[in-house]
Every structure is written in C-alpha cells, then in structure tokens.
Scaffold this motif. Sequence first.
Motif, PDB file in Angstrom:
ATOM      1  N   HIS A 220      64.547  29.479  86.310  1.00  0.00           N
ATOM      2  CA  HIS A 220      65.986  29.174  86.520  1.00  0.00           C
ATOM      3  C   HIS A 220      66.639  29.761  85.016  1.00  0.00           C
ATOM      4  O   HIS A 220      65.826  29.537  84.163  1.00  0.00           O
ATOM      5  CB  HIS A 220      66.198  27.835  86.674  1.00  0.00           C
ATOM      6  CG  HIS A 220      67.833  27.699  87.208  1.00  0.00           C
ATOM      7  ND1 HIS A 220      68.731  27.395  86.133  1.00  0.00           N
ATOM      8  CD2 HIS A 220      68.446  27.535  88.019  1.00  0.00           C
ATOM      9  CE1 HIS A 220      70.071  27.230  86.642  1.00  0.00           C
ATOM     10  NE2 HIS A 220      69.659  27.351  87.895  1.00  0.00           N
ATOM     11  N   GLU A 246      78.847  24.622  86.361  1.00  0.00           N
ATOM     12  CA  GLU A 246      78.177  25.320  87.630  1.00  0.00           C
ATOM     13  C   GLU A 246      76.610  25.544  87.685  1.00  0.00           C
ATOM     14  O   GLU A 246      76.108  25.008  88.802  1.00  0.00           O
ATOM     15  CB  GLU A 246      78.950  26.555  87.927  1.00  0.00           C
ATOM     16  CG  GLU A 246      80.301  26.520  88.500  1.00  0.00           C
ATOM     17  CD  GLU A 246      81.196  26.231  87.169  1.00  0.00           C
ATOM     18  OE1 GLU A 246      82.543  25.968  87.710  1.00  0.00           O
ATOM     19  OE2 GLU A 246      80.782  26.137  86.241  1.00  0.00           O
ATOM     20  N   PRO A 247      76.139  26.032  86.720  1.00  0.00           N
ATOM     21  CA  PRO A 247      74.277  26.280  86.737  1.00  0.00           C
ATOM     22  C   PRO A 247      73.547  25.111  86.751  1.00  0.00           C
ATOM     23  O   PRO A 247      72.833  25.099  87.295  1.00  0.00           O
ATOM     24  CB  PRO A 247      74.329  27.297  85.709  1.00  0.00           C
ATOM     25  CG  PRO A 247      75.379  27.305  84.506  1.00  0.00           C
ATOM     26  CD  PRO A 247      76.706  26.690  85.393  1.00  0.00           C
ATOM     27  N   GLN A 250      73.985  23.534  90.253  1.00  0.00           N
ATOM     28  CA  GLN A 250      73.131  24.272  90.892  1.00  0.00           C
ATOM     29  C   GLN A 250      71.899  23.925  90.948  1.00  0.00           C
ATOM     30  O   GLN A 250      71.032  23.622  92.002  1.00  0.00           O
ATOM     31  CB  GLN A 250      73.389  25.887  90.676  1.00  0.00           C
ATOM     32  CG  GLN A 250      72.276  26.743  91.551  1.00  0.00           C
ATOM     33  CD  GLN A 250      72.330  28.107  91.154  1.00  0.00           C
ATOM     34  OE1 GLN A 250      71.892  28.194  89.884  1.00  0.00           O
ATOM     35  NE2 GLN A 250      72.485  29.088  91.784  1.00  0.00           N
ATOM     36  N   LYS A 253      71.101  20.422  92.391  1.00  0.00           N
ATOM     37  CA  LYS A 253      71.165  20.510  93.901  1.00  0.00           C
ATOM     38  C   LYS A 253      69.770  20.962  94.430  1.00  0.00           C
ATOM     39  O   LYS A 253      69.299  20.480  95.416  1.00  0.00           O
ATOM     40  CB  LYS A 253      72.218  21.221  94.278  1.00  0.00           C
ATOM     41  CG  LYS A 253      73.765  20.693  94.152  1.00  0.00           C
ATOM     42  CD  LYS A 253      74.765  21.400  94.700  1.00  0.00           C
ATOM     43  CE  LYS A 253      76.216  20.727  94.304  1.00  0.00           C
ATOM     44  NZ  LYS A 253      77.279  21.692  95.077  1.00  0.00           N
ATOM     45  N   TRP A 274      80.769  19.503  99.738  1.00  0.00           N
ATOM     46  CA  TRP A 274      80.098  20.543  98.999  1.00  0.00           C
ATOM     47  C   TRP A 274      80.457  21.941  99.221  1.00  0.00           C
ATOM     48  O   TRP A 274      80.531  22.937  98.402  1.00  0.00           O
ATOM     49  CB  TRP A 274      78.725  20.167  98.535  1.00  0.00           C
ATOM     50  CG  TRP A 274      78.317  19.026  98.147  1.00  0.00           C
ATOM     51  CD1 TRP A 274      79.285  18.178  97.661  1.00  0.00           C
ATOM     52  CD2 TRP A 274      76.867  18.664  97.595  1.00  0.00           C
ATOM     53  NE1 TRP A 274      78.574  16.962  96.753  1.00  0.00           N
ATOM     54  CE2 TRP A 274      77.319  17.203  96.910  1.00  0.00           C
ATOM     55  CE3 TRP A 274      75.819  18.983  98.058  1.00  0.00           C
ATOM     56  CZ2 TRP A 274      76.141  16.435  96.400  1.00  0.00           C
ATOM     57  CZ3 TRP A 274      74.683  18.259  97.356  1.00  0.00           C
ATOM     58  CH2 TRP A 274      74.882  17.041  96.739  1.00  0.00           C
TER      59      TRP A 274
END
Length: 276
Positions: A220, A246-247, A250, A253, A274
């Motif tokens: 990642h 956001e990252p 992400q 999740k 979502w």
Amino acid sequence: MPWHARLDLDYRFEAGRSVARFRHEGPLRILQSLYPEGDEVCHNVLVHPPGGLVGGDTLELDVSASGSSHGLITTPGATRYYRSAGEPAVQRTCLSLHDQARLEWLPLEALCFDQCRAENRLQIRLAAQAECLGWDVTAFGLPHAGQPFLQGSLRQRIEVPGVWLEQGVIDAADHRLMNGPLGLAGQRCMATLFFVSGSRLERARRQKALDAARALIEPHPLCASAGATSPNEQVVVVRVLAPVVEPALQLLKAVRAAWRQVLWNKSAASPRVWAM
C-alpha cells in the motif's frame, strides 16, 4: 444553545435473527435496520441530524449486544467538531458485549476543524466469548479546502478496561507533536483499527490477523506510516498515519474485510451507505 443527545441501542438474537431496539433523546438516532448479508447480522446507520458538534454539545451512545447477536454500526458521513468559544464538544460511546455477541463499530471519520475543542471517548466492555471489530479515524483541518488545523485540540481515549488503553491530547499548538518524526510527522489523519476479544485469542488466530493485515499494508502507498501489532493476547491493532482521510480509510476497509474472513469466516459485506 448546546445540544445534548443520547441514544441507547440494544442488539439481541431472536428467532434466528439479530434485531436492534433503541430509544433516543435529542437529535441522535438510527435508521431502519438492514440485512444485506442475511438475518445473522443487523446493519444500522447512526444519524446526527445537526451534522456536527460545537462547544458545549454532548453526544452519548450506549450500545449493548447479547446472545449470539451481531450488530454493525456506521455513519452516513463524517462527524464534525466545529470551532469552540470555550466549552468542549464531547462524544462518549460505551459498547457492552455480553454472551457470544459480536459488534462492528465503523463510524466514518471525525473532522477536527480549526479552533475546535473536542473530546472523543470510547469504552468497550466484553464478556469472555464476545468480540468487537472497530476503528477510529480522525482528521485535523481541511487540507483540500486550504483550512489547516492551526489552533484547537482533541482529547482522545479508547479503553477496554483492564485490557487496553490508548489516550492522549492532540494540540495544534504542539508543533513537535504535529510535525516531529516521533509525532504525526506532518500527517493530518490518524487512524486505528482494532479487534478485541473478551478472553485470550489463540496465538494462531492472532497471527492470522496480523499476517492478513501486513499483507495488505506492505504494497500500500501508506506502508511507511502503517503497521499491525498485538499489544496483548486479547487485542490486534492496525495504526495508520496519512496526509488525508481517503487513503487511510481505504486501507482500514481492506484490512477489516480480511479480518472478517480470517477471524469470523464472513465475507466483506460493506454497509450500503459507504457506496453512496
């Protein structure tokens, strides 16, 4: 005039189905229960109609789960802590899990606006066979809107009594904390994903959770500022620092979906809200 809102939410397993009952005072409630993955798991969306907290506001959420119920709680958007003239804006959440209950606590991010005075307290109490999977995601300022976090503070506390405690104060005036390499290192989003059991997790099960998380972290873009650890035999944690929400969300999740599979043998089954 400050708002004081309270919600009591109770999950039970009845006739082969996880059901939720609630009562509320003030502007804090849940929407209709949803069952996108069948009767075993009850999905709920927590709604605060005013959309944010200002100084003097208090939100109190008391969640209980019993039997073999499985509840999932999320929010339709960010929780916003706005500028305060003096009094703190407080959110207190208590999750009490009994019997063999499972709970997923997955609110979307909290946004700390410039000059806010925020307090966020989360306490989790578990019976021996109960388990909780959850996260806490907080962002400071609005970088995309050119509104940095220059003044204000967040007082944070996440606690499983007698098992795990994380607490601290993020003060915008503490430049060493906000920008130093041993602090936030200039990042403005901090996120924590946790899996907590009411009793000792078998070593092989904990290792599966750590391996699954690390396999997702390694490739990642946030790999240099994310990590997975097990501070004791009842807790597995992933921590992430990122420039924006956001990252980080992400990555959390993705790990949450992997943990659902390796720890509970369940598919990802993300809440419908979502995708909106």
